[in-house]
Design an enzyme around this catalytic site. Structure first.
Site, short mmCIF file in Angstrom:
data_model
loop_
_atom_site.label_atom_id
_atom_site.label_comp_id
_atom_site.label_asym_id
_atom_site.label_seq_id
_atom_site.Cartn_x
_atom_site.Cartn_y
_atom_site.Cartn_z
N LYS A 22 25.44 10.95 0.42
CA LYS A 22 23.97 11.01 0.37
C LYS A 22 23.39 9.78 -0.32
O LYS A 22 22.45 9.16 0.17
CB LYS A 22 23.53 12.28 -0.38
CG LYS A 22 22.06 12.29 -0.70
CD LYS A 22 21.66 13.42 -1.64
CE LYS A 22 22.08 13.26 -3.06
NZ LYS A 22 21.07 12.84 -4.04
N ASN A 23 23.94 9.43 -1.48
CA ASN A 23 23.31 8.36 -2.25
C ASN A 23 23.52 6.97 -1.64
O ASN A 23 22.72 6.07 -1.86
CB ASN A 23 23.76 8.41 -3.72
CG ASN A 23 23.16 9.63 -4.42
OD1 ASN A 23 22.17 10.20 -3.94
ND2 ASN A 23 23.74 10.03 -5.53
N CYS A 117 12.43 13.72 -13.64
CA CYS A 117 12.92 14.85 -12.87
C CYS A 117 13.69 15.76 -13.79
O CYS A 117 13.74 15.52 -15.00
CB CYS A 117 13.73 14.39 -11.67
SG CYS A 117 15.36 13.84 -12.09
N ARG A 122 14.11 9.11 -16.37
CA ARG A 122 14.42 8.23 -15.25
C ARG A 122 13.40 7.11 -14.97
O ARG A 122 12.75 7.07 -13.92
CB ARG A 122 14.68 9.07 -13.99
CG ARG A 122 15.73 10.13 -14.26
CD ARG A 122 16.19 10.83 -13.04
NE ARG A 122 16.97 9.96 -12.17
CZ ARG A 122 17.44 10.38 -10.99
NH1 ARG A 122 17.20 11.58 -10.57
NH2 ARG A 122 18.16 9.54 -10.26
N ASP A 305 27.21 12.80 -12.07
CA ASP A 305 26.92 13.77 -11.01
C ASP A 305 28.01 14.83 -10.87
O ASP A 305 27.87 15.78 -10.11
CB ASP A 305 26.72 13.06 -9.66
CG ASP A 305 25.45 12.24 -9.64
OD1 ASP A 305 24.62 12.39 -10.55
OD2 ASP A 305 25.28 11.42 -8.71
N ARG A 397 19.38 19.88 -0.97
CA ARG A 397 18.99 18.46 -0.96
C ARG A 397 20.20 17.55 -0.79
O ARG A 397 20.07 16.43 -0.32
CB ARG A 397 18.27 18.09 -2.27
CG ARG A 397 16.91 18.71 -2.39
CD ARG A 397 16.27 18.37 -3.70
NE ARG A 397 15.91 16.95 -3.72
CZ ARG A 397 15.00 16.44 -4.51
NH1 ARG A 397 14.33 17.20 -5.35
NH2 ARG A 397 14.73 15.16 -4.48
C1 EPZ Z 1 21.59 7.28 -9.02
O1 EPZ Z 1 20.34 7.48 -9.66
C2 EPZ Z 1 21.85 8.52 -8.21
N1 EPZ Z 1 20.78 8.68 -7.25
C3 EPZ Z 1 21.96 9.72 -9.11
O2 EPZ Z 1 22.35 10.79 -8.28
C4 EPZ Z 1 23.03 9.48 -10.17
O3 EPZ Z 1 23.03 10.54 -11.10
C5 EPZ Z 1 22.77 8.17 -10.91
O4 EPZ Z 1 22.63 7.07 -9.96
C6 EPZ Z 1 23.88 7.78 -11.87
O5 EPZ Z 1 25.09 7.63 -11.19
C7 EPZ Z 1 20.79 7.97 -6.15
O6 EPZ Z 1 21.68 7.17 -5.87
C8 EPZ Z 1 19.68 8.19 -5.19
P1 EPZ Z 1 20.62 4.89 -12.56
P2 EPZ Z 1 19.60 6.24 -10.31
O7 EPZ Z 1 19.54 3.91 -12.35
O8 EPZ Z 1 19.97 5.03 -9.55
C9 EPZ Z 1 18.62 4.31 -16.88
C10 EPZ Z 1 22.53 13.07 -7.65
O9 EPZ Z 1 22.80 14.18 -8.19
N2 EPZ Z 1 17.66 3.44 -16.21
O10 EPZ Z 1 22.02 4.45 -12.30
O11 EPZ Z 1 18.17 6.56 -10.41
C11 EPZ Z 1 18.51 5.77 -16.45
O12 EPZ Z 1 17.50 6.45 -17.18
C12 EPZ Z 1 21.82 12.06 -8.45
O13 EPZ Z 1 22.80 12.79 -6.49
C13 EPZ Z 1 16.72 2.76 -16.97
O14 EPZ Z 1 16.68 2.89 -18.19
O15 EPZ Z 1 20.29 6.21 -11.72
C14 EPZ Z 1 19.90 6.28 -16.72
O16 EPZ Z 1 20.04 6.57 -18.08
C15 EPZ Z 1 20.82 12.49 -9.40
N3 EPZ Z 1 15.84 1.95 -16.33
C16 EPZ Z 1 20.78 5.08 -16.39
O17 EPZ Z 1 19.93 3.93 -16.45
C17 EPZ Z 1 15.86 1.76 -14.98
O18 EPZ Z 1 15.05 0.99 -14.46
C18 EPZ Z 1 21.46 5.11 -15.05
O19 EPZ Z 1 20.50 5.45 -14.05
C19 EPZ Z 1 16.82 2.45 -14.22
C20 EPZ Z 1 17.72 3.28 -14.86
#
Ligand code: EPZ
Length: 430
Positions: A22-23, A117, A122, A305, A397
């Site tokens: 999915k991702n 969320c 996020r 995840d 989802r």
């Molecule tokens: C991706 O989310 C996935 N979603 C998430 O999948 C997954 O949990 C996550 O990566 C971590 O592996 C998709 O790919 C659509 P991140 P993403 O940016 O990209 C911080 C699922 O269950 N951060 O890697 O949004 C953030 O708060 C899900 O399928 C910032 O601070 O996650 C977190 O602590 C839910 N500033 C960390 O980085 C930013 O601009 C990692 O988040 C971006 C992120």
């Protein structure tokens, strides 16, 4: 309201086939609009987030043709709108990928700012930092990110935190920027590599995806392609945990075992047998499984995840386990629900201390989010008696035919949408 009802207690046994990631698909679908030529994408999971994304792509003027359940053709030559806004797209956070794709192609994008969320706040500050470094002007107007550039120029970008979304988003925009972009401290997740491979198949020049430095040499245009999405690491891991927690024996097929190493290692540590094949893993649960400690980390660390699914598994292992959630601040919400099944878990901040219990008893619980929902289902399958899981829209989802695949492994589970159907299930199952 749809919910799952199940009667737990039996080991899951058999084979299950894993769908596309999915991702990865969310990134790839948006990247597909960066060319005016036909793009055919295969191994697409038929899940809600993907279908919402396809609707949004159509909404801005691209043609989307479903070739079959898992294959689509996208032609984005008729896109007339760089403003993405429909009520559904606001509900999926990956809508932020439209910023990178539209900014790269049209040098302009307007996309609703995703809110927090259920798993945490996020932010997307790192995405925006990357776009600004490429020369875009970014503002937030009436709840939307507005990005504009006269031209995008390659830049050296250091991501302060490892972020899957920021890495993919900036990588997409940079493919059509002038010159060289270097992303440092990039995310190395399999889906980052998959999006990079997809972009390269459209004529982009992306090197180093899968390491923490990605180099993107901008090209003038991208062309059409045919591409098959990688298997879903998290769907696979969920079924691996389902085998472990029910003390079952499951062959999880159509996977890339390398992507599952962190999960396999932890299941082996607690005493499961994990056998790797070329494109499958077999997990054999053991009657007495042992405690362990887990810290969620960016790939190749243990995936956030998979945190709920491994935590429920540890809740039925002997001894005290400690699970530390290092990525999202609010990902233990399901623990209160699991307590209704008899688990013994204390959460302090981002740490869960799990005292294993001998068994769960079935209960009525609510899915607080996608992965936690799936975890509660596999807990219900290991519990004595009946469990109902509400709010399964979250699970749908990201998991295609979850109940059907579980039934294929012998689970006694059904999706019902009324009390009458629920009673019927109970009468039938006895
Ligand atoms: C991706 O989310 C996935 N979603 C998430 O999948 C997954 O949990 C996550 O990566 C971590 O592996 C998709 O790919 C659509 P991140 P993403 O940016 O990209 C911080 C699922 O269950 N951060 O890697 O949004 C953030 O708060 C899900 O399928 C910032 O601070 O996650 C977190 O602590 C839910 N500033 C960390 O980085 C930013 O601009 C990692 O988040 C971006 C992120």
């Amino acid at each position: 309201m749809e919910r799952y009802i199940m009667k737990g207690g039996d080991p899951l046994v058999g084979e299950v086939c894993i769908g596309g990631a999915k991702n990865a698909a969310l990134g790839i679908l948006t990247a597909a609009i960066m060319t005016d030529e036909d793009v055919v994408i295969d191994n697409l999971p038929d899940v809600r987030d993907i279908n919402v994304m396809l609707e949004a792509i159509q909404e801005i003027g691209a043609h989307v043709t479903r070739i079959d359940r898992h294959t689509v053709r996208i032609n984005a030559s008729a896109i007339g709108e760089v403003s993405v806004d429909d009520e559904y797209i606001r509900r999926i956070r990956a809508s932020y990928y439209f910023i990178g794709a539209l900014l790269g192609k049209y040098k302009s994008a307007k996309v609703p700012l995703p809110g927090g969320c259920n798993i945490g706040s996020r932010p997307i500050d790192l995405h925006l930092k990357g776009f600004r470094a490429l020369g875009a002007e970014i503002s937030v107007e009436r709840g939307a990110v507005v990005a504009q550039a006269v031209e995008l120029k390659g830049a050296h970008i250091y991501l302060d935190k490892v972020s899957v979304g920021a890495t993919i988003n900036v990588m997409m925009a940079a493919t059509l920027a002038g010159g060289l972009t270097i992303i440092e401290n990039a995310a190395k997740e399999p889906h980052v590599v998959d999006v990079a491979n997809f972009l390269n198949s459209m004529g982009a020049n992306v090197k180093g995806a899968g390491t923490d430095i990605i180099r993107i040499r901008g090209v003038h245009r991208l062309h059409g392609t045919e591409y098959s999405i990688i298997p879903d690491q998290i769907e696979a891991g969920t079924f691996m945990c389902a085998a472990a927690i029910t003390r079952g024996d499951v062959v999880v097929k159509n996977v890339i075992p390398k992507h599952l190493e962190a999960i396999s290692a932890k299941l082996q540590e607690i005493g499961c047998e994990v056998i790797e094949f070329d494109d499958a893993v077999r997990v054999i649960g053991k009657p007495c499984q042992m405690h362990t400690n887990i810290n969620t980390l960016p790939y190749p660390g243990f995936p956030t995840d998979m945190q709920p699914q491994i935590t429920v598994t540890l809740a039925l292992a002997k001894g005290t386990s400690i699970v530390t959630e290092s990525i999202f601040e609010n990902r233990f919400k399901y623990v209160d629900e699991l307590a209704r099944m008899g688990s013994n878990i204390k959460v302090e901040g981002n740490v869960a201390v799990i005292d294993g219990v001998a068994g769960f008893s079935g209960a009525s619980v609510n899915a607080p989010d996608l992965r936690a929902g799936a975890a509660l289902v596999i807990a219900g399958l290991a519990a004595d008696g009946y469990t109902t899981v509400d709010e399964i829209g979250y699970i749908q989802r990201g998991y295609e035919c979850f109940d059907e695949k579980l039934r294929g492994l012998g689970a006694v589970i059904e999706k019902v949408d009324s009390d009458k159907e629920l009673q019927k299930f109970r009468l039938r199952v006895g």
